[in-house]
Design a protein around this motif. Structure first.
Motif, PDB file in Angstrom:
ATOM      1  N   PRO A 326       0.791  -1.234   0.000  1.00 19.02           N
ATOM      2  CA  PRO A 326       0.000   0.000   0.000  1.00 19.02           C
ATOM      3  C   PRO A 326       0.824   1.285   0.000  1.00 19.02           C
ATOM      4  O   PRO A 326       0.295   2.345  -0.361  1.00 19.02           O
ATOM      5  N   HIS A 327       2.100   1.223   0.393  1.00 23.42           N
ATOM      6  CA  HIS A 327       2.953   2.403   0.211  1.00 23.42           C
ATOM      7  C   HIS A 327       3.063   2.738  -1.274  1.00 23.42           C
ATOM      8  O   HIS A 327       3.020   3.907  -1.677  1.00 23.42           O
ATOM      9  N   VAL A 328       3.190   1.696  -2.107  1.00 22.73           N
ATOM     10  CA  VAL A 328       3.303   1.904  -3.553  1.00 22.73           C
ATOM     11  C   VAL A 328       1.961   2.346  -4.131  1.00 22.73           C
ATOM     12  O   VAL A 328       1.905   3.225  -4.995  1.00 22.73           O
ATOM     13  N   ALA A 329       0.867   1.755  -3.649  1.00 16.87           N
ATOM     14  CA  ALA A 329      -0.458   2.162  -4.116  1.00 16.87           C
ATOM     15  C   ALA A 329      -0.728   3.629  -3.778  1.00 16.87           C
ATOM     16  O   ALA A 329      -1.283   4.378  -4.596  1.00 16.87           O
ATOM     17  N   GLY A 330      -0.313   4.047  -2.583  1.00 17.44           N
ATOM     18  CA  GLY A 330      -0.469   5.451  -2.200  1.00 17.44           C
ATOM     19  C   GLY A 330       0.369   6.367  -3.065  1.00 17.44           C
ATOM     20  O   GLY A 330      -0.063   7.473  -3.441  1.00 17.44           O
ATOM     21  N   ALA A 331       1.593   5.915  -3.395  1.00 10.70           N
ATOM     22  CA  ALA A 331       2.459   6.700  -4.276  1.00 10.70           C
ATOM     23  C   ALA A 331       1.823   6.863  -5.656  1.00 10.70           C
ATOM     24  O   ALA A 331       1.836   7.956  -6.245  1.00 10.70           O
ATOM     25  N   ALA A 332       1.259   5.779  -6.175  1.00  5.73           N
ATOM     26  CA  ALA A 332       0.590   5.836  -7.479  1.00  5.73           C
ATOM     27  C   ALA A 332      -0.584   6.815  -7.444  1.00  5.73           C
ATOM     28  O   ALA A 332      -0.829   7.552  -8.411  1.00  5.73           O
ATOM     29  N   ALA A 333      -1.311   6.825  -6.328  1.00  2.95           N
ATOM     30  CA  ALA A 333      -2.442   7.744  -6.187  1.00  2.95           C
ATOM     31  C   ALA A 333      -1.979   9.199  -6.169  1.00  2.95           C
ATOM     32  O   ALA A 333      -2.619  10.079  -6.766  1.00  2.95           O
ATOM     33  N   LEU A 334      -0.869   9.473  -5.475  1.00  6.44           N
ATOM     34  CA  LEU A 334      -0.321  10.836  -5.482  1.00  6.44           C
ATOM     35  C   LEU A 334       0.052  11.265  -6.895  1.00  6.44           C
ATOM     36  O   LEU A 334      -0.254  12.388  -7.325  1.00  6.44           O
ATOM     37  N   LEU A 335       0.719  10.378  -7.623  1.00  4.80           N
ATOM     38  CA  LEU A 335       1.159  10.695  -8.982  1.00  4.80           C
ATOM     39  C   LEU A 335      -0.035  10.920  -9.902  1.00  4.80           C
ATOM     40  O   LEU A 335      -0.042  11.864 -10.715  1.00  4.80           O
ATOM     41  N   LYS A 336      -1.048  10.090  -9.764  1.00  6.18           N
ATOM     42  CA  LYS A 336      -2.267  10.230 -10.567  1.00  6.18           C
ATOM     43  C   LYS A 336      -2.997  11.528 -10.216  1.00  6.18           C
ATOM     44  O   LYS A 336      -3.618  12.155 -11.085  1.00  6.18           O
ATOM     45  N   SER A 337      -2.899  11.962  -8.970  1.00  6.00           N
ATOM     46  CA  SER A 337      -3.535  13.214  -8.549  1.00  6.00           C
ATOM     47  C   SER A 337      -2.885  14.422  -9.217  1.00  6.00           C
ATOM     48  O   SER A 337      -3.573  15.357  -9.636  1.00  6.00           O
ATOM     49  N   TYR A 338      -1.562  14.384  -9.308  1.00  2.86           N
ATOM     50  CA  TYR A 338      -0.818  15.531  -9.847  1.00  2.86           C
ATOM     51  C   TYR A 338      -0.784  15.526 -11.372  1.00  2.86           C
ATOM     52  O   TYR A 338      -0.817  16.571 -12.014  1.00  2.86           O
TER      53      TYR A 338
END
Length: 389
Positions: A326-338
């Motif tokens: 989930p650290h990686v899933a959260g990172a992907a979500a941040l990137l998708k947000s920006y």
């Protein structure tokens, strides 16, 4: 090795997609003519010419009846594959409460990434797990609902109803690392402060996992986290992941073994949209329980004594590649947000191409690296500039 399966259930797929309901019904009647069954459920809508995936519920619940049915169904040339509904394992190790702070968030340089964005309520992450305690005050605000508001928080794919509440704790812990509400004076923060998380409760079996992926396609959920796996190679599960329109984050497993030799699925499927995640300790060492593989495991993330949400408003530290993914899933979500326009494969490549190289991980995992959110954003910015130029 866990080869347990659900009695009374068989998963099958036709070689080709049926052009009409009449043709489908005729084919089902032929294939199942010698099978005593209760009903047939379409659990995955194929996105190409491959056949849809069906779950057949048998009347006979004796374990041997599954393989008797498989033998009969497999004889028909229209069938692509037929298999048991195998049970998966949660990738969670015993709890040793060594840390009371979010060392993992610091290790992956999330605070530097938050200078770019803390997330977006337009980005959705599905947690295929034991459910989420949607009443927890530190994640309640980030719970998803469908566009028309007909489905709230998520879905229970094991029982096919809206009761997706977590009664185990594993899914809630995973969800907290992805997207616990940040900057709210309560408890912890997730990697992505602002995000919508979907409680995709499944029964630790392949069929309900496949149904969850189908749901993700239907509701355009761009990121899925799967902190679980098993030894059995399911053609049905691989087909569903291959045809999933988003990024699929999977934990590598907790056997301390080489997935190149002793594979864990879904993490080891050769699917373009999977990121397989190992676990490291605060000292940058591969966690003793973590699986690895120079060909099959992509990246490492913090996975020991990870503090996150627990049931009934609580918090607890847990160990496992379940906590790393989930650290990686959260990172992907941040990137998708920006960068909302980034495709799933673009997000995957940016994450994997901008890791912190660690000598301890050389010849152990594919990137030899630890998730690095600061470098991820720098790499993404450079890639976007090159597009413009």
């Amino acid at each position: 090795m866990n080869n347990e399966y659900e009695p009374g259930k068989v998963i099958m797929a036709f070689r080709q997609k049926m052009n009409s309901k009449q043709k489908l019904y005729e084919s089902l009647n032929v294939v199942l003519q010698d099978i005593e069954y209760e009903n047939v459920e379409l659990i995955f809508h194929s996105q190409n010419d491959e056949g849809d995936i069906f779950l057949v519920r048998l009347k006979d619940k004796h374990p041997q009846a599954v393989f008797d049915a498989i033998e009969k169904i497999a004889m028909y040339p229209d069938i692509d594959y037929v298999e048991a509904d195998y049970i998966e394992n949660k990738h969670l190790n015993a709890n040793d409460p060594l840390y009371s702070q979010l060392w993992g968030i610091q290790k992956i340089k999330a605070p530097l990434a938050w200078n770019y964005t803390t997330g977006s309520q337009e980005v959705v992450v599905g947690i295929i797990d034991t459910g989420i305690d949607d009443s927890h005050p530190d994640i309640r605000r980030n719970m998803w609902q469908s566009p028309q508001g007909r489905i709230v928080n998520g879905w229970n794919f094991a029982d096919d109803n809206q009761f997706s509440m977590d009664v185990d704790g594993h899914g809630t812990h995973v969800a907290g690392t992805v997207g616990a509400v940040g900057n709210n004076y309560i408890g912890i923060t997730g990697v992505c402060w602002n995000v919508k998380v979907v409680s995709m409760k499944f029964g630790l079996d392949v069929a309900s996992a496949i149904a969850a992926i189908d749901f993700a396609n239907a509701f355009h959920i761009p990121i899925l986290n799967a902190s679980w796996g098993g030894r059995v190679y399911s053609l049905a599960l691989k087909q569903a992941i291959d045809q999933y329109d988003g990024l699929f984050i999977a934990s590598a497993g907790n056997n301390g073994e080489n997935n190149d030799i002793y594979p864990i699925y879904p993490a080891t499927y050769e699917s373009a949209n999977i990121i397989s995640v190992a676990a490291i300790s605060p000292s940058n060492e591969l966690a003793g329980f973590s699986n690895y593989g120079i060909k099959s495991v992509d990246i490492a993330a913090p996975g020991t004594s990870i503090l996150s949400l627990d049931l009934q408003g609580g918090y607890s530290p847990l160990n496992g590649t379940s906590m790393a993914a989930p650290h990686v899933a959260g990172a992907a979500a941040l990137l998708k947000s920006y960068f909302p326009s980034l495709s799933p494969l673009a997000i995957k490549n940016i994450i994997l191409n901008n890791v912190t190289k660690l000598p301890q991980l050389k010849n152990t995992i594919k990137t030899s690296g630890l998730l690095n959110l600061e470098a991820m954003f720098e790499g993404a910015k450079q890639q976007m500039r090159q597009r413009i130029e």
